[in-house]
Structure formats: C-alpha cells, structure tokens
Design an enzyme around this catalytic site. Sequence first.
Site, PDB file in Angstrom:
ATOM      1  N   GLU A   1      -7.081  -8.661   0.602  1.00  7.39           N
ATOM      2  CA  GLU A   1      -6.966  -7.399  -0.144  1.00  7.39           C
ATOM      3  C   GLU A   1      -6.896  -7.685  -1.643  1.00  7.39           C
ATOM      4  O   GLU A   1      -6.331  -8.680  -2.079  1.00  7.39           O
ATOM      5  CB  GLU A   1      -5.749  -6.600   0.341  1.00  7.39           C
ATOM      6  CG  GLU A   1      -4.429  -7.324   0.226  1.00  7.39           C
ATOM      7  CD  GLU A   1      -3.636  -6.884  -0.991  1.00  7.39           C
ATOM      8  OE1 GLU A   1      -4.159  -6.064  -1.767  1.00  7.39           O
ATOM      9  OE2 GLU A   1      -2.522  -7.380  -1.167  1.00  7.39           O
TER      10      GLU A   1
ATOM     11  N   GLY B   1      -9.269  19.090   9.628  1.00  7.28           N
ATOM     12  CA  GLY B   1      -7.932  18.510   9.718  1.00  7.28           C
ATOM     13  C   GLY B   1      -7.503  18.039   8.337  1.00  7.28           C
ATOM     14  O   GLY B   1      -8.323  17.831   7.451  1.00  7.28           O
ATOM     15  N   ALA B   2      -6.200  17.848   8.166  1.00  6.25           N
ATOM     16  CA  ALA B   2      -5.693  17.458   6.855  1.00  6.25           C
ATOM     17  C   ALA B   2      -4.656  16.349   6.975  1.00  6.25           C
ATOM     18  O   ALA B   2      -3.741  16.250   6.166  1.00  6.25           O
ATOM     19  CB  ALA B   2      -5.081  18.669   6.156  1.00  6.25           C
ATOM     20  N   GLY B   3      -4.830  15.492   7.975  1.00  6.37           N
ATOM     21  CA  GLY B   3      -3.896  14.391   8.184  1.00  6.37           C
ATOM     22  C   GLY B   3      -4.183  13.203   7.279  1.00  6.37           C
ATOM     23  O   GLY B   3      -5.095  13.216   6.445  1.00  6.37           O
TER      24      GLY B   3
ATOM     25  N   HIS C   1       2.479 -21.283  -2.152  1.00  8.06           N
ATOM     26  CA  HIS C   1       2.745 -19.908  -1.712  1.00  8.06           C
ATOM     27  C   HIS C   1       2.229 -18.897  -2.727  1.00  8.06           C
ATOM     28  O   HIS C   1       1.517 -17.953  -2.364  1.00  8.06           O
ATOM     29  CB  HIS C   1       4.239 -19.716  -1.487  1.00  8.06           C
ATOM     30  CG  HIS C   1       4.609 -18.329  -1.062  1.00  8.06           C
ATOM     31  ND1 HIS C   1       4.350 -17.844   0.204  1.00  8.06           N
ATOM     32  CD2 HIS C   1       5.188 -17.306  -1.747  1.00  8.06           C
ATOM     33  CE1 HIS C   1       4.766 -16.589   0.290  1.00  8.06           C
ATOM     34  NE2 HIS C   1       5.275 -16.237  -0.884  1.00  8.06           N
TER      35      HIS C   1
ATOM     36  N   GLN D   1      -1.217  -6.922  -9.122  1.00 12.83           N
ATOM     37  CA  GLN D   1       0.243  -6.862  -9.018  1.00 12.83           C
ATOM     38  C   GLN D   1       0.889  -8.147  -9.529  1.00 12.83           C
ATOM     39  O   GLN D   1       1.930  -8.103 -10.199  1.00 12.83           O
ATOM     40  CB  GLN D   1       0.628  -6.590  -7.557  1.00 12.83           C
ATOM     41  CG  GLN D   1       0.238  -5.190  -7.105  1.00 12.83           C
ATOM     42  CD  GLN D   1       0.259  -5.038  -5.586  1.00 12.83           C
ATOM     43  OE1 GLN D   1       0.067  -5.997  -4.837  1.00 12.83           O
ATOM     44  NE2 GLN D   1       0.479  -3.817  -5.126  1.00 12.83           N
TER      45      GLN D   1
ATOM     46  N   THR E   1       5.743  -5.773  -4.415  1.00  9.73           N
ATOM     47  CA  THR E   1       4.703  -4.898  -3.878  1.00  9.73           C
ATOM     48  C   THR E   1       5.316  -4.166  -2.689  1.00  9.73           C
ATOM     49  O   THR E   1       6.476  -4.411  -2.331  1.00  9.73           O
ATOM     50  CB  THR E   1       3.466  -5.690  -3.408  1.00  9.73           C
ATOM     51  OG1 THR E   1       3.772  -6.364  -2.171  1.00  9.73           O
ATOM     52  CG2 THR E   1       3.042  -6.730  -4.450  1.00  9.73           C
ATOM     53  N   CYS E   2       4.538  -3.298  -2.046  1.00  8.25           N
ATOM     54  CA  CYS E   2       5.076  -2.583  -0.889  1.00  8.25           C
ATOM     55  C   CYS E   2       5.375  -3.538   0.266  1.00  8.25           C
ATOM     56  O   CYS E   2       6.152  -3.205   1.164  1.00  8.25           O
ATOM     57  CB  CYS E   2       4.110  -1.493  -0.432  1.00  8.25           C
ATOM     58  SG  CYS E   2       2.467  -2.101   0.017  1.00  8.25           S
ATOM     59  N   ASN E   3       4.766  -4.725   0.243  1.00  9.98           N
ATOM     60  CA  ASN E   3       4.948  -5.670   1.347  1.00  9.98           C
ATOM     61  C   ASN E   3       5.780  -6.889   0.993  1.00  9.98           C
ATOM     62  O   ASN E   3       6.011  -7.737   1.852  1.00  9.98           O
ATOM     63  CB  ASN E   3       3.583  -6.150   1.866  1.00  9.98           C
ATOM     64  CG  ASN E   3       2.886  -5.079   2.673  1.00  9.98           C
ATOM     65  OD1 ASN E   3       3.526  -4.313   3.379  1.00  9.98           O
ATOM     66  ND2 ASN E   3       1.580  -5.006   2.546  1.00  9.98           N
ATOM     67  N   ARG E   4       6.240  -7.014  -0.265  1.00  2.08           N
ATOM     68  CA  ARG E   4       7.007  -8.208  -0.618  1.00  2.08           C
ATOM     69  C   ARG E   4       7.848  -7.997  -1.872  1.00  2.08           C
ATOM     70  O   ARG E   4       7.486  -7.219  -2.756  1.00  2.08           O
ATOM     71  CB  ARG E   4       6.079  -9.405  -0.820  1.00  2.08           C
ATOM     72  CG  ARG E   4       5.229  -9.373  -2.079  1.00  2.08           C
ATOM     73  CD  ARG E   4       4.320 -10.595  -2.174  1.00  2.08           C
ATOM     74  NE  ARG E   4       3.317 -10.593  -1.131  1.00  2.08           N
ATOM     75  CZ  ARG E   4       3.287 -11.471  -0.135  1.00  2.08           C
ATOM     76  NH1 ARG E   4       4.190 -12.433  -0.081  1.00  2.08           N
ATOM     77  NH2 ARG E   4       2.360 -11.399   0.796  1.00  2.08           N
TER      78      ARG E   4
END
Length: 446
Positions: A116, A191-193, A101, A122, A51-54
């Site tokens: 989340e 705004g478009a941030g 884990h 995933q 994933t983006c974090n692991r």
Amino acid sequence: MTGELLALGANHKTAPLPLREKLALPSGRAARVLAELTDQQSVQEAVALFTCNRTELYLVTEDAVEAESAALAILSRQAGLRPTELLGSLYSLRGRETVEHLFCVTGGLDSMIVGEAEIQGQVKRAYEMALVEGVSGPVSNRLFRDALAAGKRVRTETGITRSNVSVSTVAVALANDFLGTLTDRRVLVIGAGENAELTARAMSDRGVQTFFVANRRYDRALGLAQRFGGRAIAFDDLPGELETADIVVSSTGAPHQILGREELEFVAASRMGRPLVLIDLAVPRDIEPSVRDCPGIALYDMDDLQQAVDRNLDERTAEAHEARALVREEVERFERWLDSLDVLPTVSALRRRGDEIVEQVLRENEPRWESLSPADRRRLETMARAVVSRLLHEPTLRLKDSGTDGSSYRHVHALRELFGLDVEPKASDEAPSAEVTRLDARRPRA
C-alpha cells in the site's frame, strides 16, 4: 558518545483495534510524547510514527533498557493504561532489527495490504514532525532519509503496487477493462453503504463525473450523491435510470434480489447495443446471477471480485520477495554509514596520536639540536612526521576498508584498546555531525 537504535511499537499484527485506538498519536499528542521522550537522559533523538494500523517510536539511546522503560511508561500514560496492559502487544527492536523494520514499513512490506502506498507519506510526515519539533538528530535524520529512499526504490523497481488489492479498486478496474474507459461514463449507485461509497470514490478518481444514487432512504441517497456531485433519485425511478447508465453498483443489504434477469433483458434490448456493467457488492446478492449470460451485460459479484483480489495479492506477494532483497541492500548501505561513525573518529584519533608523539619526541630532544639551523629543524620535523604517516598509512587503509565488510566494529575497538585512543572531541573542538553519536547495531537484543 555511544548509543543504540531502539524501536518500540504496536501494529495490526500485535494489538487489536481498540488498543491501537488508545495508543493513537495524532499530531498534538505526538509532539507531547516526543518532548517527554527527549527530556529523558537516556534518549538522544526521537521520531514517532502513527497510522491507523501502527504506533511506533524510533529512538537513539544512551541506555536502551532505561529508554525502553521510559518509553513504555510514557506510552501507557498517554493511553490511560497500566504498563503491564501493553506488554503483550508491544514489540521492541534494537540495532539492525530496527533499521530493517523501518525500511520494510516504509516500503509497504509490513502493511495489512502489502505494497500500500499511503505509508510512504505517513513516514515522511512523522520524520518532518520530528524535524519541526527539534527532536531528531544526525542518526535518525539519516535513518529516515534512507528509509524513504528504500521505500521509493521498492515502488519504482518492483511491481508491488501495480495490482489492485481491494474490492472497490478491482471493481473499477474490471469496469474499465470492459468499457475501455471510465471518463464521462454514467454511474448508478443502488444503496448507500460503505462498499458502495468506496467504489464510487474509486470511480470518481478514475474520471467518472455523473453519479445517480438510489436508496430506500432518500436522505442517505442525497448525502452520498452530494459527496460526488451527483443526484439522488427515488427507488421507483430505477428502471429508467438503468437504460441510461453505463455502470450499476449495487450494495443494498436487501434480503432478496432487486434486479432480475427478465427486467435486465428488457433494459439491454432498449440500450441499442451499448454495454452495461453490473457490479453486485451485496451479500446476499442484489442481482440474479444468470444475468451474466445476457448479451451486452457484464456482471461481477463478490466472488468474482474476491478472486481477482486474491490473484493480485499473490502477485504482490511474489513481488515482495524482490522488494525485500532491495530493502536488504539499503539496510546494508545504512550499516556501512553507521560503521563509519566509529571508523572516521578513530582514524582521526589515530592520526592525532601520531602527531602528538612527533611533537613530544621533538620537545624531548630540543636541547640536543641547538646547533641545527631553522631549515634543518624543519627538515627533521618533516621527516619525523613522514615516518609516522607512512607507519599509519596501512592501518588507516585497512580500517577504512573494514567499514565495507562488517568487520570495523572489531577492528575499531581493538585499535582503540591497543593505542589507548580517546575518540571524544575536546570541549573546544567542533565535532562533525556524523561523529555526534554511534549506534551499536550489533548489540544483542535484551
């Protein structure tokens, strides 16, 4: 065949983003890594979770030390790094640690944002890839199925996913609470941030269909508006759009406030009592703070939103205690199944040994029973087998019961040693899949 469960990985707690990017395992690369891993003699089964974090590898091994060394070499090679550059950022887990884990990961308890929901899907995709590549097996299949079941229990039996824990989702929830519903509401985005886009996406998910986007750079306003089926407007047209909007999301990054109290009091008076929600995501703020005192207007700035996020995170943290209790239950359930991988073949081997002894004694005494009729021989054989069966009945029951109290490891090995049991199936036998391998979850971590 003995084996051990091993996990090797890095996550947001142990490795910075640049390193996690190098360790990334998108589907094509993951397939190659899995193939390399299972080519190692020490690795029997493998699943890769990214994933983006692991990035994590879950392995069933014959030799955990050798498998860990091989996995480290493979990971470092695909990342273009020396193995020594990864050592401080990788964690290695074995046996029960690995099970706990993975179950916590799948339940969202190890995520950057506790609870989340994306991680469940995933983990499922990682398991499905291992199935497709043919690199999973009886132990990893059961492990990941049980992990997904544990994650589902966490989400359905606790409130860990109920609270909004991002600024964008909190902003949408507050707007919904004030207006009653977001369906068919008109949203003006100034705004478009990134924050503006995330909030717009969250509102779109809740039923908002009409978007107007204003930005000093018209091309950026147009790009964001098109993503949500909306319309870009010029910055000079803001006053007229404020009168018709139901929600205003402002995130410009301007060095000064762009909406003042006097202007918004005039807007409120022209709206004939229709409520207006203002969400100020800018730092410094885009909207004059005193506007929150105007009748019919609800103003939420970043401080308001962050306080709501913190409250919701506290709620999730409280729910996480209950979730961890559920995870422990599921881990123990998996452990009992794991114990049965020793118990069942040992029970079978014990029964086989009893049958072998009966047959051996009958053969040795065959010359003494020449005068017995065939019926008497059958009665004698039946009686001999009955004696052995009754003798082994109590040890068999106790051995099976030991799988529920964690003592089977000790009992099984004592029984194998005392009776000299060989639990390996013969080459001509078809071994049940549950007996293919055994993970020693109690082996101490090296």
